[in-house]
Each structure stands twice: as structure tokens, then as C-alpha cells.
Design a protein around this motif. Structure first.
Motif, mmCIF file in Angstrom:
data_model
loop_
_atom_site.group_PDB
_atom_site.id
_atom_site.type_symbol
_atom_site.label_atom_id
_atom_site.label_comp_id
_atom_site.label_asym_id
_atom_site.label_seq_id
_atom_site.Cartn_x
_atom_site.Cartn_y
_atom_site.Cartn_z
ATOM 1 N N ALA A 155 0.834 -1.209 0.000
ATOM 2 C CA ALA A 155 0.000 0.000 0.000
ATOM 3 C C ALA A 155 0.864 1.254 0.000
ATOM 4 C CB ALA A 155 -0.904 -0.010 1.221
ATOM 5 N N ASP A 156 2.026 1.210 0.648
ATOM 6 C CA ASP A 156 2.889 2.391 0.703
ATOM 7 C C ASP A 156 3.328 2.818 -0.702
ATOM 8 O OD1 ASP A 156 4.203 -0.242 1.294
ATOM 9 O OD2 ASP A 156 5.987 0.897 0.711
ATOM 10 N N ARG A 157 3.388 1.855 -1.629
ATOM 11 C CA ARG A 157 3.768 2.178 -3.008
ATOM 12 C C ARG A 157 2.532 2.387 -3.894
ATOM 13 N NH1 ARG A 157 6.423 -2.106 -7.160
ATOM 14 N NH2 ARG A 157 5.498 -1.036 -8.944
ATOM 15 N N GLY A 158 1.479 1.630 -3.613
ATOM 16 C CA GLY A 158 0.313 1.633 -4.503
ATOM 17 C C GLY A 158 -0.644 2.786 -4.270
ATOM 18 N N GLU A 159 -0.675 3.323 -3.057
ATOM 19 C CA GLU A 159 -1.665 4.370 -2.731
ATOM 20 C C GLU A 159 -1.054 5.775 -2.845
ATOM 21 O OE1 GLU A 159 -4.875 3.556 -2.104
ATOM 22 O OE2 GLU A 159 -4.273 1.508 -2.462
ATOM 23 N N PRO A 160 -1.805 6.783 -3.191
ATOM 24 C CA PRO A 160 -3.227 6.723 -3.540
ATOM 25 C C PRO A 160 -3.418 6.117 -4.925
ATOM 26 C CG PRO A 160 -2.418 8.959 -3.787
ATOM 27 C CD PRO A 160 -1.280 8.170 -3.233
ATOM 28 N N ARG A 161 -4.349 5.168 -4.998
ATOM 29 C CA ARG A 161 -4.604 4.525 -6.290
ATOM 30 C C ARG A 161 -5.465 5.435 -7.160
ATOM 31 N NH1 ARG A 161 -8.573 -0.092 -3.819
ATOM 32 N NH2 ARG A 161 -7.059 -0.011 -2.138
ATOM 33 N N MET A 162 -5.267 5.339 -8.430
ATOM 34 C CA MET A 162 -6.088 6.128 -9.370
ATOM 35 C C MET A 162 -5.876 5.578 -10.776
ATOM 36 S SD MET A 162 -3.788 9.566 -9.248
ATOM 37 C CE MET A 162 -3.586 9.492 -7.501
ATOM 38 N N SER A 163 -6.699 6.046 -11.725
ATOM 39 C CA SER A 163 -6.583 5.520 -13.085
ATOM 40 C C SER A 163 -5.238 5.938 -13.687
ATOM 41 C CB SER A 163 -7.716 6.064 -13.947
ATOM 42 O OG SER A 163 -7.520 7.453 -14.131
ATOM 43 N N LEU A 164 -4.854 5.239 -14.727
ATOM 44 C CA LEU A 164 -3.567 5.537 -15.373
ATOM 45 C C LEU A 164 -3.552 6.974 -15.896
ATOM 46 C CD1 LEU A 164 -0.825 4.542 -16.388
ATOM 47 C CD2 LEU A 164 -1.970 3.655 -18.412
#
Ligand code: SF4
Ligand code: SF4
Length: 479
Positions: free
Chosen positions: A241-250
Motif C-alpha cells: 500500500a505504501d507504493r500503490g496508494e493513492p490509487r487512481m486511473s492511469l
């Protein structure tokens, strides 16, 4: 709805959502295919492996011989009295499971569990007949047409055929495999064989074809036990999560990054959820439903490769590393810890004890049973007689000759009504290969011999072939 839920009038249980796992390619998928082929090959073919044990002995390498109460495993032959070896094996299996859990989380569930393997196989059949995730979802929602009926009938027939082979193969471990296959093919197999194959066919078909992830979620106790056994250093499939967030569209993340602001690597494409055989979204953290098969790692890695970002946004990781990364420190994997050393040490200890017991196990045994009614008989000449039943176990593949002597009672005579030359001492008894033989023995103390009411007596059996000797102590009773 109130905070306590008092006003809630909906259903108490949410219905299970149907899972349509998508196919995926990658490292973990390849590992799973290789293990699936290996495990199924062993299961289906092992009963046909032969092992020469000598004349008159079964030549099947792995056989549970219920009729003669024997278990054969290549060069090992276990008798009912040696059931403690199975206890040892169960202890070893439990320790191995604990160790694998401490090192790699639920690696058993994701790669080796029969439920996972057969579900994977049944899913692959489903994909070949009905198509991948999208096609299967559409077919499921479509009205019943000729094409849907044809596909469904074909799928269930192939499933039933696999389930039948699975149930049939299980029975091959309990009988001579080629003979049973011939008897089944010519409809000469006993009714019990058909009944058992029927039961196992049904359970395989139901568990792998219909219940699938429900078995892992609701029936299997291991996820609950595993959750209690895990620790922060154990590796588990985890979303970073530390790398993936905040998630959003490409599109959004490209726009944000162009402004020099931070956007997470997760592009919210749901590929990790689509491939999951249990329908879990690993981004919501560690969950009971996650069997840690690693397929979401493959799915996410291929997404990352397509958009030019580093792989392993989902990876085998642990809680400690997550904290370390957030604190800006490098990752560390501590596989050598007190619990892993303890489990490995216990496995080595139990394994060594079992090997020692196996290597030094006696190939013949003697048990003595004093006849209780009556405890003794006073004969007409005043001598005292006690009767015993001696049981010899010959675990060799050859006939053995034994010599029996009675010690501890000076002047006593032994004779057996079951032996042709039954008078005098020592007595000689022959025992057929891989069998037991019981004989009665009368021990007589002549009149005038000074004996107590209760004297010790020893039966000594000596193998005339190799001088192996067994002693069994018992008692001699007098008035
Ligand atoms: S596959 Fe990767 S990028 Fe896509 S939703 Fe899952 S974690 Fe995010
Ligand atoms: S979340 Fe990932 S590792 Fe867990 S079961 Fe689903 S695909 Fe397998």
C-alpha cells in the motif's frame, strides 16, 4: 440504520458471490502448473509402481493391505502394532506445516492442498469449454440455449470423468492396482469397490466443481489456525500500500505526476481481483479468503510491465517490511528466527528418532499370554502345570525357525501340544514368511520342586538363522 443495527431489516447473511477467475500467465502460475502436474502424476500413477519383496509377497510399492493388516511403502512394511510410525508421520506433517507457515504463510493452501489442485484442474476444464472470465460470466447470465446446454453438459461430463478417475485411483492404493483396474473394466470388481468409487466421485465433483473457494472460506479449519500461528516476519502475499496508494486511473496518475505530485502505482484496474480464485481483493489487506496462491502477483506484474512501472506492487512480503518502507528504511527478510529454528529442530529430532526406530526395528517379536482359567493345575503325580499362549511374529519375507527355552524355574519342563516334537526343552517352532503363529505351551514344575506361589519365569526365543534373541518375562503360579 441505527449504530446498533436495531432498525436493520435486510438479510442476516450476504449470499456468496459467484467467482469467475480469469486466466493469468506468470511465474507463480507456472510454478502452480508444474506442481499440479507433479502431484496429480504421483497420485494417479504411484499405485502402478512395482516393488519386489520376494515370493508370496505383494509387489505393489505403496499398498494398504486391509485383509492382512499391513501397510507397504517401498522397502518399509508396517504391522498393526507399529501404528506409532503413523503418529510420528502426523507429528512431522504438522511441524512441516507450522514451519512452512512461519516461512511462507499459507504456501500449503496455495500450491499443495488437494482442494486447490483439483479446483485448478476443474477450472481449467471450465475455461477450455466455456471460455475465459468474460465469456463465462456472459454464458452464466444468458438464457438456456442449445449452445449453453451443450457446453454445460460437456463440462459436467468431463468433471465427472475426472472425479471418477480420482475416486478410482484412491481405491488402487487398497488393492493390487492392475488387478482392480482389470476387474473394474470387466465389471467383476466387488460391490464395495463400486460404492467407494461412487462416494469419492461425488465428493470430488462437489468439492472441486461446485464448492471450490467455499471449502477454503467456510469448511477448512487451517486458515483459522494459521492466523493464530503467523507472526509479523512471516512472508505472505501482500499489496504494498505504501507504493500503490493513492490509487487512481492511469490517465489520472499520468496527469498528477506530470504536475510533480505523488500518485500511487496502483491504477485500480481490478486485474488482481479478476484472477483471484477466491474472489479476494488483496488491496484490502490480509484476509481469511486469501489462499496465497500468488496469481494476483502475476496479474499485477503484467499490468506494471504494460505501463512501464516496476513489478511486485503485490508481492510476498511481511508486516515488518511494510513498516520499514514507511519509515524510509530498506527491507529485511528474517527467515532465521526463534520459531523457525525451533520447528526445524523439532522436525530433525522427530525425523531422527523415526529413522533410528525404523533402522533398529526387530524383525521378529514374541508375546506371551498366561492362561487365567485356571491359573495352575495340580496333576495326579503332584506336579504343578501352568499354560501359556506364545505368539510369534515373523516380519521377514522368508520362513524362520525359532528355538524356545524356558528359564528362571530350575527343573521345569516345557511341552507344546501344537508342535509335532512338542516334548522337552528347547522347543522348535517354524513360522511362515510375513505371518504370525500362536502355540500353547505347558510348563510343568515337578513335585518336590521348591517354588513360591508366584515365581518369575522367562521365555527365550532364538532365531536359528541369525541368532536374534527375544526374552519375555512372565509368572508361574502354584498353590
Ligand atoms: S492489478 Fe495491480 S494495479 Fe491493478 S488493481 Fe490490482 S494492485 Fe492495482
Ligand atoms: S488474493 Fe492473490 S494470493 Fe490471495 S488467493 Fe487471491 S490471487 Fe491468490
Amino acid at each position: 440504520m441505527s449504530e446498533t443495527g436495531a432498525d436493520y431489516d435486510g438479510p442476516l447473511y450476504a449470499p456468496a458471490k459467484k467467482v469467475f477467475p480469469q486466466s493469468v500467465k506468470g511465474t507463480f502460475r507456472r510454478i502452480k502448473w508444474a506442481l499440479l502436474v507433479f502431484c496429480l502424476s504421483v497420485y494417479y500413477l504411484l499405485p502402478f509402481v512395482r516393488w519386489n519383496r520376494g515370493p508370496g509377497m505383494p509387489d505393489q510399492a505403496v499398498l494398504v493391505d486391509l485383509e492382512h493388516s499391513r501397510f507397504y511403502f517401498f522397502f518399509i512394511e508396517l504391522w498393526p502394532q507399529e501404528v506409532y510410525y503413523f503418529t510420528g508421520l502426523l507429528i512431522l506433517a504438522a511441524l512441516a506445516l507450522f514451519l512452512s507457515n512461519a516461512l511462507f504463510g499459507r504456501v500449503w493452501c496455495g500450491y499443495f492442498c488437494p482442494q486447490t489442485i483439483w479446483t485448478d484442474l476443474f477450472l481449467q476444464v471450465e475455461r477450455l469449454i466455456e471460455g475465459d472470465r468474460r465469456e463465462r460470466m456472459m454464458l452464466d447470465a444468458a438464457p438456456w440455449t442449445g449452445d449453453k446446454v451443450r457446453k454445460r453438459v460437456l463440462k459436467h461430463m468431463v468433471w465427472l470423468a475426472i472425479a471418477w478417475w480420482t475416486g478410482g485411483a484412491w481405491l488402487l492404493y487398497f488393492a493390487d492396482a492392475p488387478t482392480l483396474v482389470r476387474d473394474l473394466a470387466t465389471f467383476q470388481a466387488p460391490m464395495t469397490a463400486w460404492i467407494w468409487i461412487g462416494v469419492l466421485t461425488f465428493t470430488t465433483y462437489a468439492l472441486a466443481g461446485h464448492m471450490r473457494e467455499q471449502v477454503c472460506l467456510y469448511m477448512c479449519p487451517w486458515p483459522r489456525i494459521q492466523a493464530a500461528l503467523t507472526d509479523p516476519d512471516a512472508l505472505n502475499v501482500a499489496y504494498r500500500a505504501d507504493r500503490g496508494e493513492p490509487r487512481m486511473s492511469l490517465k489520472e496518475s499520468t496527469r498528477i505526476r506530470a504536475k510533480g505530485e505523488r500518485a500511487g502505482d496502483c491504477i485500480d484496474c481490478f486485474q488482481c481481483v479478476a484472477v483471484c480464485p477466491t474472489g479476494v481483493d488483496i488491496r484490502e489487506g490480509s484476509q481469511l479468503g486469501c489462499i496465497q496462491c500468488g496469481l494476483c502477483i502475476d496479474a499485477c506484474d503484467s499490468v506494471m510491465a504494460k505501463i512501464g512501472r516496476a513489478p511486485r506492487l503485490i508481492a510476498y512480503d511481511n508486516d515488518e517490511n511494510s513498516k520499514r518502507r514507511m519509515a524510509g528504511r530498506s527491507m529485511a527478510f528474517r527467515q532465521v528466527r526463534a520459531r523457525t529454528v525451533l520447528y526445524a529442530g523439532l522436525i530433525a529430532l522427530v525425523g531422527a528418532v523415526m529413522l533410528y526406530a525404523l533402522a533398529t526395528r526387530a524383525r521378529f517379536a514374541l508375546s506371551v499370554l498366561h492362561e487365567k482359567t485356571p491359573l495352575f493345575v495340580t496333576l495326579s503325580d503332584g506336579s504343578i502345570r501352568n499354560a501359556y499362549t506364545l505368539r510369534f511374529s515373523n516380519k521377514w519375507a522368508q520362513k524362520r525357525d525359532f528355538e524356545i527355552a524356558v528359564g528362571g524355574l530350575q527343573g521345569a519342563l516345557a511341552l507344546s501340544p501344537d508342535l509335532p516334537d512338542g516334548a522337552g526343552s528347547p522347543l522348535k517352532v517354524s513360522v511362515e514368511p510375513d505371518s504370525t503363529r500362536a502355540i500353547r505351551i505347558f510348563v510343568t514344575a515337578p513335585k518336590g520342586l521348591k517354588i513360591d506361589k508366584f515365581s518369575s519365569i522367562t521365555f527365550v526365543a532364538r532365531d536359528l538363522g541369525n541368532a536374534e534373541t527375544v526374552r519375555v518375562d512372565d509368572h508361574f503360579f502354584a498353590p
